[in-house]
Design a protein around this motif. Structure first.
Motif, PDB file in Angstrom:
ATOM      1  N   ASN A  55      -7.729  -7.730  -4.016  1.00  0.00           N
ATOM      2  CA  ASN A  55      -6.787  -8.115  -2.962  1.00  0.00           C
ATOM      3  C   ASN A  55      -5.334  -7.977  -3.385  1.00  0.00           C
ATOM      4  N   ARG A  56      -5.069  -7.154  -4.419  1.00  0.00           N
ATOM      5  CA  ARG A  56      -3.692  -6.914  -4.855  1.00  0.00           C
ATOM      6  C   ARG A  56      -3.441  -5.417  -4.965  1.00  0.00           C
ATOM      7  N   VAL A  57      -2.189  -5.013  -4.780  1.00  0.00           N
ATOM      8  CA  VAL A  57      -1.819  -3.611  -4.834  1.00  0.00           C
ATOM      9  C   VAL A  57      -1.854  -3.135  -6.290  1.00  0.00           C
ATOM     10  N   VAL A  58      -2.598  -2.075  -6.554  1.00  0.00           N
ATOM     11  CA  VAL A  58      -2.602  -1.465  -7.882  1.00  0.00           C
ATOM     12  C   VAL A  58      -1.852  -0.142  -7.887  1.00  0.00           C
ATOM     13  N   VAL A  69       6.672  -2.332  -0.258  1.00  0.00           N
ATOM     14  CA  VAL A  69       5.392  -2.604  -0.925  1.00  0.00           C
ATOM     15  C   VAL A  69       5.552  -2.341  -2.421  1.00  0.00           C
ATOM     16  N   ARG A  70       5.006  -3.248  -3.241  1.00  0.00           N
ATOM     17  CA  ARG A  70       5.117  -3.124  -4.686  1.00  0.00           C
ATOM     18  C   ARG A  70       3.771  -3.417  -5.354  1.00  0.00           C
ATOM     19  N   ARG A  71       3.590  -2.920  -6.571  1.00  0.00           N
ATOM     20  CA  ARG A  71       2.389  -3.210  -7.343  1.00  0.00           C
ATOM     21  C   ARG A  71       2.283  -4.707  -7.616  1.00  0.00           C
ATOM     22  N   GLY A  72       1.051  -5.225  -7.555  1.00  0.00           N
ATOM     23  CA  GLY A  72       0.820  -6.633  -7.782  1.00  0.00           C
ATOM     24  C   GLY A  72       0.968  -7.495  -6.548  1.00  0.00           C
ATOM     25  N   MET A  73       1.440  -6.923  -5.469  1.00  0.00           N
ATOM     26  CA  MET A  73       1.654  -7.685  -4.231  1.00  0.00           C
ATOM     27  C   MET A  73       0.314  -7.960  -3.546  1.00  0.00           C
TER      28      MET A  73
END
Length: 559
Positions: A55-58, A69-73
């Motif tokens: 459920n987090r952006v990789v 949008v950023r990684r870990g978001m």
């Protein structure tokens, strides 16, 4: 950047007592997990997209980053900033399969291509640059070739060593030969935490210690780094100094360590290849481990039923585990068998050979061989490949043991015995944890379960009295003289007994005139001042000859 004459690859040029790493070219496809997912799903490149895991952006596309949008978001936050965001799940097999045509395209111009991870390939510069007339010419030709034949936008960097070359590719730079340390010095310390490196905790610690750049970390002495951060810190320190990712004197793998397997019927399906990969990876890893080695560059060579030769080399920053080997075999088969027309083999694979292109000694294994060992069982019986957190704990314990000595770190083993203290045996970390006694023996006088959660190393004196204030004693026939009403611990106030059980007599060392003699245990439940309760295990040890009164001590406390 103005370029100076390059140092020939592989030459042993001394720099601070070390040699200059091999000059490498790295081709990097930015945001590859998103690119691969979009290609597989047929999503146009102009739409914002992101890959999620847990459920987090990789990974996210440049269009998604432009919307915030950023990684870990978290997924909810990402979609709130970009409602039209296309969501993909993480799939390492898909990433590797879609990247195979790119690696094959690079291989059309250069030799010695190594896939570091899907989206990133590395190749030694020397031969190709000489053939094409220089490094600048090679970079321009490679960028055009990949763009035309693979249809991918990519970035290329050249520097001494793989780590510096990767960071140069992120910035589209050709770093002068011999200046990798100067190039790395102003970069942030977070650059050490590249995908697959597992250096997140180390980087976080370095930041909290005030080391914010690679140059600041490189300025420490190697001895200080080894003392404070161990093997992982030394490796990261070498990278920050612009050295090779591993010490230069690597062992040449014996030829008998290669594993070859023939197939009848041939392998022409991904699921069959994945099933075979697990068994083959275990054999390969076990053979290396028997020689105290681990693989850091894996060669996968396949021969089809019609004689076609398929080859790919995978480079890894850390020694490969059996699972890592199996994953790369599966990824490679997906890339081969699902390639487009003209690139796909015309027949199934009849023979597969795994070859260790590069190995490191057992000191670099980072406890990948814990499975079934005493070290692994000391932390719950999980193998290193199955429990990364267990590996990190083991490395930390061994580091402490190196500072304090073998007896400085011990673990507990539940053994046979009558009382809680003698049932727990402490052994040095790494020693055999075999049980010395028989846990299932009768053990007359053994305390019934449950055992106390806390056993006091030093005895705590207790005074047990009845409702009239008379001290409670144990008779020769092991009967308690009165009902316990209050218990005072040490010099503290007496607390009321809510409930009690016992006594349980024990004949301890009756043959020894200096032994403890007869003992008796009693469990009591005390009422605290705040109306809470605490349960204790009391031991009666006869009469105190100095005061001519019953001798009670607190042996343990229950949760």
């Amino acid at each position: 950047m103005t370029r100076a004459p390059s140092i020939p690859d592989g030459s042993r040029v001394a720099v601070d007592g070390d040699r200059v790493p091999v000059r490498m070219l790295v081709l990097w496809c930015p945001d590859w997990p998103v690119t691969a997912a979009a290609l597989a799903a047929g999503v146009p490149a102009h739409l914002p997209a992101a890959v999620f895991a847990a459920n987090r952006v990789v990974a996210c596309s440049a269009v998604a980053r432009a919307s915030g949008v950023r990684r870990g978001m978290r997924r909810r936050d990402a979609q709130s900033r970009c409602p039209e965001l296309v969501v993909f799940g993480e799939d390492a097999g898909r990433d590797a399969r879609m990247f195979e045509p790119v690696a094959a395209t690079v291989e059309e111009l250069t030799v010695g291509v190594e896939v570091v991870r899907p989206g990133l390939v590395a190749v030694p510069v020397r031969g190709a640059a000489t053939y094409f007339g220089g490094e600048n010419e090679l970079v321009e030709l490679l960028l055009d070739h990949v763009s035309v034949h693979a249809g991918m936008e990519c970035q290329v960097g050249i520097a001494d060593g793989l780590f510096a070359a990767v960071l140069a590719a992120h910035r589209c730079l050709l770093v002068e030969a011999g200046t990798a340390a100067r190039f790395l010095a102003p970069l942030g310390i977070t650059e050490l935490d590249q995908p697959g490196s597992d250096r997140g905790e180390l980087v976080d610690l370095l930041r909290r210690l005030g080391l914010r750049t690679l140059g600041a970390f490189a300025g420490l002495t190697e001895r200080d780094v080894a003392t404070r951060f161990g093997t992982a810190g030394v490796l990261a320190h070498r990278l920050a100094r612009g050295r090779s990712e591993r010490p230069p004197h690597r062992r040449r793998p014996p030829p008998e360590l290669a594993v070859t397997e023939s197939f009848d019927p041939v392998l022409d399906r991904i699921d069959a290849a994945a099933f075979t990969a697990k068994t083959l990876a275990e054999r390969f890893h076990t053979g290396l481990a028997a020689h105290g080695l681990a693989c850091t560059r894996l060669g996968i060579h396949a021969t089809t039923e019609r004689g076609e030769q398929l080859t790919r080399v995978w480079r890894c920053a850390e020694p490969l585990t059996p699972q890592g080997i199996a994953d790369r075999i599966r990824w490679q088969f997906e890339g081969w068998l699902r390639a487009g027309e003209g690139d796909r083999p015309t027949a199934g694979v009849s023979q597969l050979r795994l070859e260790p292109e590069e190995t490191v000694t057992g000191r670099s294994l980072q406890f990948g061989l814990w499975q079934g060992s005493s070290a692994g069982s000391a932390l719950g019986g999980l193998g290193g490949e199955q429990a990364p957190a267990t590996e990190r704990a083991g490395r930390a314990l061994l580091r402490v043991q190196g500072l304090l000595g073998p007896e400085g770190v011990v673990t507990a083993v539940l053994d046979g015995g009558r009382d809680p203290a003698e049932r727990v045996r402490l052994i040095p970390w790494g020693d055999d944890r075999a049980v010395a006694g028989d846990r299932q023996a009768p053990w007359p006088g053994r305390l019934p379960p449950p055992s106390p959660a806390t056993v006091f190393a030093r005895p705590v004196r207790a005074v047990v009295t009845d409702s009239l204030g008379t001290e409670v004693d144990i008779t020769e026939r092991h009967r308690i003289t009165a009902t316990p009403h209050r218990v005072a611990l040490g010099t503290g106030p007496a607390r009321r007994v809510r409930d009690w059980a016992g006594p349980w007599p024990v004949a301890a060392q009756w043959w020894d005139p200096h032994g403890r003699g007869a003992l008796a245990r009693v469990q009591v439940l005390l009422e605290e001042a705040d109306q809470s309760e605490v349960a204790l295990l009391l031991v009666w040890q006869g009469n105190d000859p100095t005061q001519n009164r019953p001798l009670w001590i607190v042996e343990g406390m229950y949760d």
